[in-house]
Design a protein around this motif. Structure first.
Motif, PDB file in Angstrom:
ATOM      1  N   HIS A  87      -6.355   9.370  -3.290  1.00 58.70           N
ATOM      2  CA  HIS A  87      -5.466  10.341  -2.577  1.00 58.70           C
ATOM      3  C   HIS A  87      -3.857   9.662  -2.537  1.00 58.70           C
ATOM      4  O   HIS A  87      -3.737   8.488  -2.079  1.00 58.70           O
ATOM      5  CB  HIS A  87      -5.953  10.257  -1.103  1.00 58.70           C
ATOM      6  CG  HIS A  87      -7.031  11.074  -1.031  1.00 58.70           C
ATOM      7  ND1 HIS A  87      -7.296  12.109  -0.525  1.00 58.70           N
ATOM      8  CD2 HIS A  87      -8.336  10.756  -1.585  1.00 58.70           C
ATOM      9  CE1 HIS A  87      -8.480  12.799  -0.425  1.00 58.70           C
ATOM     10  NE2 HIS A  87      -9.339  12.007  -1.068  1.00 58.70           N
ATOM     11  N   LEU A  88      -2.956  10.626  -3.080  1.00 62.27           N
ATOM     12  CA  LEU A  88      -1.524   9.944  -3.162  1.00 62.27           C
ATOM     13  C   LEU A  88      -0.990   9.665  -1.663  1.00 62.27           C
ATOM     14  O   LEU A  88       0.031   9.017  -1.503  1.00 62.27           O
ATOM     15  CB  LEU A  88      -0.680  10.788  -3.915  1.00 62.27           C
ATOM     16  CG  LEU A  88      -0.906  10.784  -5.476  1.00 62.27           C
ATOM     17  CD1 LEU A  88       0.181  11.595  -6.168  1.00 62.27           C
ATOM     18  CD2 LEU A  88      -1.053   9.350  -6.037  1.00 62.27           C
ATOM     19  N   CYS A  89      -1.543  10.376  -0.683  1.00 63.41           N
ATOM     20  CA  CYS A  89      -1.122  10.170   0.697  1.00 63.41           C
ATOM     21  C   CYS A  89      -1.414   8.878   1.213  1.00 63.41           C
ATOM     22  O   CYS A  89      -0.826   8.378   2.190  1.00 63.41           O
ATOM     23  CB  CYS A  89      -1.635  11.326   1.620  1.00 63.41           C
ATOM     24  SG  CYS A  89      -3.540  11.286   1.591  1.00 63.41           S
ATOM     25  N   MET A  90      -2.390   8.027   0.682  1.00 63.74           N
ATOM     26  CA  MET A  90      -2.773   6.763   0.926  1.00 63.74           C
ATOM     27  C   MET A  90      -2.107   5.810  -0.157  1.00 63.74           C
ATOM     28  O   MET A  90      -2.168   4.498   0.323  1.00 63.74           O
ATOM     29  CB  MET A  90      -4.418   6.634   1.069  1.00 63.74           C
ATOM     30  CG  MET A  90      -4.998   5.258   1.617  1.00 63.74           C
ATOM     31  SD  MET A  90      -6.616   5.101   1.693  1.00 63.74           S
ATOM     32  CE  MET A  90      -7.146   5.373   0.092  1.00 63.74           C
ATOM     33  N   VAL A  91      -1.741   6.259  -1.329  1.00 65.04           N
ATOM     34  CA  VAL A  91      -1.501   5.411  -2.293  1.00 65.04           C
ATOM     35  C   VAL A  91       0.225   5.309  -2.171  1.00 65.04           C
ATOM     36  O   VAL A  91       0.626   4.111  -2.271  1.00 65.04           O
ATOM     37  CB  VAL A  91      -1.669   5.913  -3.853  1.00 65.04           C
ATOM     38  CG1 VAL A  91      -1.116   5.086  -4.595  1.00 65.04           C
ATOM     39  CG2 VAL A  91      -3.151   5.929  -3.764  1.00 65.04           C
ATOM     40  N   MET A  92       0.774   6.462  -1.911  1.00 64.39           N
ATOM     41  CA  MET A  92       2.349   6.464  -2.121  1.00 64.39           C
ATOM     42  C   MET A  92       2.898   6.147  -0.794  1.00 64.39           C
ATOM     43  O   MET A  92       4.192   5.683  -0.476  1.00 64.39           O
ATOM     44  CB  MET A  92       2.851   7.776  -2.447  1.00 64.39           C
ATOM     45  CG  MET A  92       2.660   8.149  -3.956  1.00 64.39           C
ATOM     46  SD  MET A  92       3.128   9.628  -4.657  1.00 64.39           S
ATOM     47  CE  MET A  92       4.926   9.647  -4.287  1.00 64.39           C
ATOM     48  N   ARG A  93       2.448   6.370   0.631  1.00 66.62           N
ATOM     49  CA  ARG A  93       2.817   6.199   1.762  1.00 66.62           C
ATOM     50  C   ARG A  93       1.669   5.566   2.606  1.00 66.62           C
ATOM     51  O   ARG A  93       0.534   4.950   2.175  1.00 66.62           O
ATOM     52  CB  ARG A  93       3.080   7.446   2.535  1.00 66.62           C
ATOM     53  CG  ARG A  93       1.868   8.330   2.255  1.00 66.62           C
ATOM     54  CD  ARG A  93       2.301   9.742   3.262  1.00 66.62           C
ATOM     55  NE  ARG A  93       2.529   9.240   4.747  1.00 66.62           N
ATOM     56  CZ  ARG A  93       1.398   8.976   5.439  1.00 66.62           C
ATOM     57  NH1 ARG A  93       0.099   9.004   4.929  1.00 66.62           N
ATOM     58  NH2 ARG A  93       1.507   8.560   6.722  1.00 66.62           N
ATOM     59  N   GLY A  94       1.828   5.433   3.641  1.00 74.76           N
ATOM     60  CA  GLY A  94       0.913   4.731   4.544  1.00 74.76           C
ATOM     61  C   GLY A  94       0.471   3.350   4.298  1.00 74.76           C
ATOM     62  O   GLY A  94       1.468   2.489   4.108  1.00 74.76           O
ATOM     63  N   VAL A  95      -0.836   3.150   4.179  1.00 76.90           N
ATOM     64  CA  VAL A  95      -1.326   1.700   3.713  1.00 76.90           C
ATOM     65  C   VAL A  95      -0.983   1.241   2.459  1.00 76.90           C
ATOM     66  O   VAL A  95      -0.968  -0.040   1.994  1.00 76.90           O
ATOM     67  CB  VAL A  95      -2.932   1.650   3.839  1.00 76.90           C
ATOM     68  CG1 VAL A  95      -2.983   1.928   5.438  1.00 76.90           C
ATOM     69  CG2 VAL A  95      -3.602   2.762   3.192  1.00 76.90           C
ATOM     70  N   GLN A  96      -0.828   2.325   1.572  1.00 76.23           N
ATOM     71  CA  GLN A  96      -0.501   2.134   0.183  1.00 76.23           C
ATOM     72  C   GLN A  96      -1.506   1.140  -0.521  1.00 76.23           C
ATOM     73  O   GLN A  96      -1.156   0.185  -1.166  1.00 76.23           O
ATOM     74  CB  GLN A  96       1.067   1.464  -0.004  1.00 76.23           C
ATOM     75  CG  GLN A  96       2.043   2.393   0.582  1.00 76.23           C
ATOM     76  CD  GLN A  96       3.637   1.759   0.554  1.00 76.23           C
ATOM     77  OE1 GLN A  96       3.840   0.700  -0.105  1.00 76.23           O
ATOM     78  NE2 GLN A  96       4.596   2.244   1.195  1.00 76.23           N
ATOM     79  N   LYS A  97      -2.648   1.516  -0.613  1.00 82.62           N
ATOM     80  CA  LYS A  97      -3.811   0.869  -1.500  1.00 82.62           C
ATOM     81  C   LYS A  97      -3.755   1.542  -2.698  1.00 82.62           C
ATOM     82  O   LYS A  97      -4.488   2.554  -2.684  1.00 82.62           O
ATOM     83  CB  LYS A  97      -4.750   0.843  -0.593  1.00 82.62           C
ATOM     84  CG  LYS A  97      -4.485  -0.050   0.723  1.00 82.62           C
ATOM     85  CD  LYS A  97      -4.334  -1.226   0.669  1.00 82.62           C
ATOM     86  CE  LYS A  97      -4.060  -2.126   1.954  1.00 82.62           C
ATOM     87  NZ  LYS A  97      -3.539  -3.603   1.910  1.00 82.62           N
ATOM     88  N   THR A  98      -2.911   1.189  -3.749  1.00 82.74           N
ATOM     89  CA  THR A  98      -3.158   1.809  -5.007  1.00 82.74           C
ATOM     90  C   THR A  98      -4.680   1.793  -5.768  1.00 82.74           C
ATOM     91  O   THR A  98      -4.736   2.838  -6.341  1.00 82.74           O
ATOM     92  CB  THR A  98      -2.463   1.137  -6.170  1.00 82.74           C
ATOM     93  OG1 THR A  98      -2.624  -0.084  -6.257  1.00 82.74           O
ATOM     94  CG2 THR A  98      -0.826   1.359  -5.289  1.00 82.74           C
ATOM     95  N   SER A  99      -5.458   1.042  -5.339  1.00 84.39           N
ATOM     96  CA  SER A  99      -6.860   0.990  -6.048  1.00 84.39           C
ATOM     97  C   SER A  99      -7.753   1.434  -5.382  1.00 84.39           C
ATOM     98  O   SER A  99      -9.160   1.734  -5.664  1.00 84.39           O
ATOM     99  CB  SER A  99      -7.084  -0.568  -6.384  1.00 84.39           C
ATOM    100  OG  SER A  99      -7.293  -1.228  -5.319  1.00 84.39           O
ATOM    101  N   ALA A 100      -7.621   1.842  -4.156  1.00 87.56           N
ATOM    102  CA  ALA A 100      -8.721   2.486  -3.263  1.00 87.56           C
ATOM    103  C   ALA A 100      -9.039   3.898  -3.680  1.00 87.56           C
ATOM    104  O   ALA A 100      -8.274   4.724  -4.292  1.00 87.56           O
ATOM    105  CB  ALA A 100      -8.008   2.494  -1.785  1.00 87.56           C
TER     106      ALA A 100
END
Length: 320
Positions: free
Chosen positions: A277-290
């Motif tokens: 989910h880019l909403c978690m990758v690009m913003r917020g916690v920014q966890k790219t591998s989740a």
């Protein structure tokens, strides 16, 4: 207060100790053993009533089947069509305005909409002039957004952006105008096959309804037929139809499983989705591998652990 609640409250109050001695549910008397027996019977009756009430509450709190009630916006109900003459059991001619437009499922409708929300009917039935009005309204909204983020919508690189984004967004959400029955198009075949069928690694692209940014991943769909099978290309088409809407991954997974369960009536359906989910990758916690994994199992996949584990193993979810 309900009558049963008043009885229970009275029983509790009368059971409280008074001046160091427990109160009884019935007045005490000097009859000795007879009085004690009456008090015991009254207390036993009260306890039985409370147990029955608790059991009834537990039964009513059981999980409702996910396909028992359609989850729709009531404001989007279609207008009644013109009345037509019908004959009743006695042969008399009557008029009826009842039109079958909704199925019991939250995923399939007879009138061409699947899980409609407010406005989907207007979009489905709009003419060319109304479509241009919709596009112009969206272009203006995108231009406003560009101005609000500090850009100049009149510079060369952004001149066509409002038009391009409006058309792209309509394409991303074209699933609102599609129906499961039309997608399947009667591609159901009676083959007498009763073994597991799996289509895995179906690429899925959707828009998160919370931030309207993409989430992408792969979906694995399996089912065990009840004599009838569905064209294998229809499973990815069903997944695409539901993904081309504003979604959350949990609902998308359940939508696909419920639709296949109703349209095919197999012994069971299992759907697993893995996505980023880019909403978690690009913003917020920014966890790219989740990555996020969701599943929905119906029928024999839910009731039989061995069948469920076989499916998970074949699609590669059981990696240990």
């Amino acid at each position: 207060m309900a009558e049963s609640d008043r009885h229970e409250a009275r029983d509790v109050v009368m059971a409280l100790p008074v001046n160091g001695a427990p109160a009884s549910a019935t007045p005490t008397s000097t009859n000795g053993p007879t009085s004690n027996a009456a008090n015991a019977n009254a207390n036993a009756s009260s306890n039985n009533k409370r147990r029955k009430n608790r059991a009834a509450s537990r039964r009513s709190a059981k999980r409702r089947h996910s396909m028992s009630k359609a989850a729709r916006d009531p404001r989007d109900e279609p207008e009644s069509k013109a009345t037509s003459p019908v004959r009743d059991a006695a042969g008399k001619e009557t008029t009826s305005s009842a039109v079958a437009t909704r199925s019991p499922s939250p995923c399939i409708d007879f009138d061409g909409l699947s899980r409609p929300s407010t406005g989907t009917r207007a979009r489905l039935e709009e003419n060319d002039e109304e479509r241009q009005v919709r596009l112009e309204k969206m272009r203006g909204a995108v231009r406003t957004i560009l101005e609000c983020v500090g850009e100049d919508p009149d510079r060369a690189g952004l001149l066509g952006t409002p038009d391009r984004y409006a058309k792209a967004l309509l394409d991303f959400t074209q699933g609102y105008q599609q129906n499961v029955r039309n997608v399947v198009n009667e591609a159901i075949f009676h083959e007498g096959h009763n073994e597991m069928v799996i289509v895995k690694d179906i690429e899925v692209f959707s828009l998160c309804e919370h931030h309207m940014v993409p989430f992408t991943g792969k979906m694995h769909i399996g089912y065990i037929p009840f004599h009838s099978v569905i064209g294998i290309s229809k499973l990815p088409r069903i997944a695409e139809m539901f993904s081309r809407r504003l979604q959350i991954q949990e609902r998308l997974t359940k939508d696909v499983a419920n639709a296949i369960m109703e349209i095919l009536q197999p012994q069971g359906v299992a759907v697993v989705m893995e996505s980023s989910h880019l909403c978690m990758v690009m913003r917020g916690v920014q966890k790219t591998s989740a990555t996020t994994i969701t599943s929905c199992v119906l029928g024999c996949f839910e009731s039989k652990e061995k069948t469920r584990n076989e499916f998970l193993s074949l699609v590669g979810v059981n990696r240990h």
